[in-house]
Design an enzyme around this catalytic site. Sequence first.
Site, PDB file in Angstrom:
ATOM      1  N   ASN A  87     -74.446  -0.817 -36.991  1.00 41.58           N
ATOM      2  CA  ASN A  87     -74.736   0.293 -36.274  1.00 41.58           C
ATOM      3  C   ASN A  87     -75.769   0.057 -35.082  1.00 41.58           C
ATOM      4  O   ASN A  87     -76.496  -0.644 -35.024  1.00 41.58           O
ATOM      5  CB  ASN A  87     -75.300   1.782 -36.951  1.00 41.58           C
ATOM      6  N   HIS A 104     -74.403  -5.528 -34.552  1.00 39.03           N
ATOM      7  CA  HIS A 104     -73.636  -5.347 -33.231  1.00 39.03           C
ATOM      8  C   HIS A 104     -74.339  -4.667 -31.994  1.00 39.03           C
ATOM      9  O   HIS A 104     -73.695  -4.273 -31.186  1.00 39.03           O
ATOM     10  CB  HIS A 104     -72.442  -4.377 -33.507  1.00 39.03           C
TER      11      HIS A 104
HETATM   12  P1  OAD Z   1     -65.882   2.570 -39.485  1.00 41.98           P
HETATM   13  O1  OAD Z   1     -65.393   3.651 -38.731  1.00 41.98           O
HETATM   14  O2  OAD Z   1     -64.600   1.539 -39.669  1.00 41.98           O
HETATM   15  O3  OAD Z   1     -65.620   3.059 -41.211  1.00 41.98           O
HETATM   16  C1  OAD Z   1     -66.764   4.105 -41.490  1.00 41.98           C
HETATM   17  C2  OAD Z   1     -66.726   4.180 -43.063  1.00 41.98           C
HETATM   18  O4  OAD Z   1     -67.489   5.393 -43.246  1.00 41.98           O
HETATM   19  C3  OAD Z   1     -65.225   4.552 -43.645  1.00 41.98           C
HETATM   20  O5  OAD Z   1     -65.242   3.646 -44.809  1.00 41.98           O
HETATM   21  C4  OAD Z   1     -65.437   6.061 -43.944  1.00 41.98           C
HETATM   22  O6  OAD Z   1     -64.986   6.451 -45.211  1.00 41.98           O
HETATM   23  C5  OAD Z   1     -66.871   6.135 -44.325  1.00 41.98           C
HETATM   24  N1  OAD Z   1     -67.782   7.330 -44.143  1.00 41.98           N
HETATM   25  C6  OAD Z   1     -67.377   8.537 -43.275  1.00 41.98           C
HETATM   26  N2  OAD Z   1     -68.312   9.390 -43.614  1.00 41.98           N
HETATM   27  C7  OAD Z   1     -69.075   9.184 -44.479  1.00 41.98           C
HETATM   28  C8  OAD Z   1     -70.490   9.852 -45.105  1.00 41.98           C
HETATM   29  N3  OAD Z   1     -70.724  10.911 -44.716  1.00 41.98           N
HETATM   30  N4  OAD Z   1     -71.184   8.884 -45.881  1.00 41.98           N
HETATM   31  C9  OAD Z   1     -70.736   7.562 -46.301  1.00 41.98           C
HETATM   32  N5  OAD Z   1     -69.664   7.036 -45.773  1.00 41.98           N
HETATM   33  C10 OAD Z   1     -68.711   7.661 -44.759  1.00 41.98           C
HETATM   34  O7  OAD Z   1     -67.198   2.179 -39.257  1.00 41.98           O
HETATM   35  P2  OAD Z   1     -67.755   0.794 -39.517  1.00 41.98           P
HETATM   36  O8  OAD Z   1     -67.253   0.102 -40.732  1.00 41.98           O
HETATM   37  O9  OAD Z   1     -69.375   0.746 -39.261  1.00 41.98           O
HETATM   38  O10 OAD Z   1     -68.085  -2.591 -33.806  1.00 41.98           O
HETATM   39  O11 OAD Z   1     -67.029  -0.213 -38.077  1.00 41.98           O
HETATM   40  C11 OAD Z   1     -67.584  -1.454 -37.853  1.00 41.98           C
HETATM   41  C12 OAD Z   1     -67.550  -1.711 -36.564  1.00 41.98           C
HETATM   42  O12 OAD Z   1     -66.315  -1.298 -35.845  1.00 41.98           O
HETATM   43  C13 OAD Z   1     -68.473  -1.158 -35.777  1.00 41.98           C
HETATM   44  O13 OAD Z   1     -69.805  -1.807 -35.783  1.00 41.98           O
HETATM   45  C14 OAD Z   1     -68.079  -1.165 -34.116  1.00 41.98           C
HETATM   46  C15 OAD Z   1     -66.672  -0.680 -34.627  1.00 41.98           C
HETATM   47  O14 OAD Z   1     -65.620  -1.032 -33.855  1.00 41.98           O
HETATM   48  C16 OAD Z   1     -68.129  -2.777 -32.574  1.00 41.98           C
HETATM   49  O15 OAD Z   1     -68.103  -1.692 -31.748  1.00 41.98           O
HETATM   50  C17 OAD Z   1     -68.240  -4.086 -32.248  1.00 41.98           C
END
Ligand code: OAD
Length: 229
Positions: A87, A104
């Site tokens: 994040n 990131h």
């Molecule tokens: P994603 O949007 O890919 O995934 C979010 C995750 O959070 C999913 O697995 C959801 O099921 C989960 N989720 C949603 N609500 C939640 C809650 N209340 N509690 C717990 N989990 C929950 O986001 P990231 O995996 O962080 O990078 O994405 C990785 C990277 O992709 C980011 O850092 C960003 C993005 O593109 C860049 O911009 C380089």
Amino acid sequence: MKKIVVISGAGISAESGLSTFRDSGGLWEQYAIEEVATPEAWRRNPEMVTEFYNLRRKQLLSAKPNAAHRALVELETHFDVQIITQNVDDLHERAGSSKVMHLHGELLKVRSSVDESLIYDWAKPDVKLGDYCEKGSQLRPHVVWFGEEVPMMGPALREMMDADILLVVGTSLNVYPAASLAYAVPDHTAIYVVDPGDMSHAGLNAHHIRGKAGEFLPGLVQELIEEWS
Ligand code: OAD
């Protein structure tokens, strides 16, 4: 003290009101990655990229840490806790976590577009075209875009090597190289995942608590303290 490494993603900040990327209604449904989060987008349309991150920063400045961020702080009285977050928000720090590594980048920093060692704190809401670094080049977001190196991968990988426990919270583990960290822990490391989504695609040998971080992480933290500390 046993060591806990936490890999966090957008989901941990969802209950603070910040959008995730890949959930339905997430940011990558509203914006095309190639228009706002790549070096090519920055060259083609810096105004749009700047606006995208200005909006993110504005939302962050009115968001607050939630129960999940706070629960991780409590772990520190019983464990050596290293947070590795994808994040760009500062909610772990504002909650009070002491060791936070940003893979990131950070929204509240900007940097020179010609010299990446020139990094500046930027808590003001908006960056404008025409805001320059001391070498006279446009300031860009201090974030890692798709297609760019992830300079913190080396230090992050080293943290995985001696993790007794790995906590994966609120990340789809879809983005590499960040996701590869989850597979870099030793065989004996106990892995816990807190995420409402179906994480079977990740293929982790983990205890998966299928629910929201703000609701379920505080309980898991108490269990870890009772069982492991
Ligand atoms: P994603 O949007 O890919 O995934 C979010 C995750 O959070 C999913 O697995 C959801 O099921 C989960 N989720 C949603 N609500 C939640 C809650 N209340 N509690 C717990 N989990 C929950 O986001 P990231 O995996 O962080 O990078 O994405 C990785 C990277 O992709 C980011 O850092 C960003 C993005 O593109 C860049 O911009 C380089």
